[in-house]
Design a protein around this motif. Structure first.
Motif, PDB file in Angstrom:
ATOM      1  N   TYR A  25       0.791  -1.231   0.000  1.00  9.96           N
ATOM      2  CA  TYR A  25       0.000   0.000   0.000  1.00  9.96           C
ATOM      3  C   TYR A  25       0.830   1.291   0.000  1.00  9.96           C
ATOM      4  CZ  TYR A  25      -4.297  -2.641   0.962  1.00  9.96           C
ATOM      5  OH  TYR A  25      -5.371  -3.485   0.873  1.00  9.96           O
ATOM      6  N   LEU A  26       1.958   1.299   0.685  1.00 10.76           N
ATOM      7  CA  LEU A  26       2.657   2.564   0.924  1.00 10.76           C
ATOM      8  C   LEU A  26       3.157   3.290  -0.332  1.00 10.76           C
ATOM      9  CD1 LEU A  26       2.336   2.031   3.913  1.00 10.76           C
ATOM     10  CD2 LEU A  26       4.720   2.699   4.226  1.00 10.76           C
ATOM     11  N   PRO A  27       3.600   2.585  -1.387  1.00  9.05           N
ATOM     12  CA  PRO A  27       4.098   3.326  -2.552  1.00  9.05           C
ATOM     13  C   PRO A  27       3.078   4.287  -3.158  1.00  9.05           C
ATOM     14  CG  PRO A  27       4.812   1.047  -2.673  1.00  9.05           C
ATOM     15  CD  PRO A  27       3.847   1.131  -1.520  1.00  9.05           C
ATOM     16  N   GLU A  28       1.788   4.064  -2.900  1.00  8.79           N
ATOM     17  CA  GLU A  28       0.750   4.932  -3.462  1.00  8.79           C
ATOM     18  C   GLU A  28       0.231   5.958  -2.457  1.00  8.79           C
ATOM     19  OE1 GLU A  28      -2.337   2.400  -4.864  1.00  8.79           O
ATOM     20  OE2 GLU A  28      -1.121   1.493  -6.456  1.00  8.79           O
ATOM     21  N   CYS A  29       0.726   5.925  -1.214  1.00  6.74           N
ATOM     22  CA  CYS A  29       0.168   6.780  -0.164  1.00  6.74           C
ATOM     23  C   CYS A  29       0.908   8.111  -0.048  1.00  6.74           C
ATOM     24  CB  CYS A  29       0.220   6.064   1.180  1.00  6.74           C
ATOM     25  SG  CYS A  29      -0.937   4.676   1.304  1.00  6.74           S
TER      26      CYS A  29
END
Length: 246
Positions: free
Chosen positions: A115-119
């Motif tokens: 999830y984090l790469p898009e947050c």
């Protein structure tokens, strides 16, 4: 932004520090909130109400009767249901335009890597040090700002870490990677108003980071004391020997 959206968010748009450009930044932002308990129940509805376009809500826990003292998105009918799932239902009744993802799993490094790469921002509303360290490591790795908080009894803490900044400390700079004994609300209690005070402060820091106004509390620890309604601030420094960000 259509006419209904202009009306819904007009009180933000009227603020010079936010204006239409800032509101559109919120609509295009993606925020991951980990922990849908006391702090999450306070923080997440503010983020949704402010118009964060994409929310990812993570919590593997289910609702218990003792949660209802401070977690106001839940009712007795929700007991034994997933906290993340119920919060999604609660928020989408209020704003069906939001894109909200429920993740009813225990947080893992693999989930964070997914999830984090898009947050744009991660919000830590969890209640144990092992999970906080896991989240912190992932945020440093993926260069995502982290808004972290805790609340126990009558005291709360808020910290903002931004790995994109060379001089920003991380959670591990303050709390070394070692076995720590966590104080739990179930054993020590927590004042219901405190979690809403701290959770609202977390939401404010998220909005400031996304829009880019005011002075985010990067590199600071803000302490909330509800017994005498005082706040204290400490400047934090990066540990050059930190095993995570040093």
């Amino acid at each position: 932004m259509n006419e209904a959206q202009l009306l819904r968010y007009s009180r933000h748009i009227f603020l010079n520090e936010i204006d239409l450009d800032g509101q559109e930044k919120l609509q295009h932002a993606k925020v991951m909130v980990i922990g849908c308990g006391g702090l999450g129940n306070a923080c997440i509805p503010i983020l949704a109400g402010a118009g964060i376009g994409d929310l990812i809500l993570c919590d593997h826990d289910v609702i218990e009767l003792s949660n209802l003292q401070r977690q106001f998105a839940f009712t007795p009918l929700d007991i034994h249901r997933s906290k993340a799932d119920v919060l999604v239902d609660y928020l989408q009744l209020r704003n069906s335009e939001l894109r909200i993802t429920s993740c009813s799993q225990k947080i893992t490094a693999q989930l964070l890597d997914q999830y984090l790469p898009e947050c744009d921002v991660v919000v830590d509303c969890t209640d144990n040090s092992a999970t906080r360290h896991l989240i912190n490591q992932a945020c440093v790795q993926h260069q995502v700002p982290l808004v972290s908080a805790s609340a126990i009894q009558f005291s709360g803490q808020l910290m903002v870490f931004d790995a994109r900044l060379a001089d920003s400390p991380c959670y591990a700079c303050l709390f070394p990677l070692m076995q720590q004994e966590d104080k739990s609300c179930s054993q020590n209690g927590v004042f219901s108003a405190l979690v809403h005070q701290v959770g609202a402060a977390q939401a404010a820091e998220v909005l400031k980071l996304i829009i880019g106004f005011g002075e985010p509390s990067v590199g600071k620890m803000v302490q909330f004391e509800t017994l005498n309604f005082a706040t204290h601030q400490w400047q934090l420094t990066k540990n050059p020997c930190c095993p995570v960000c040093g």
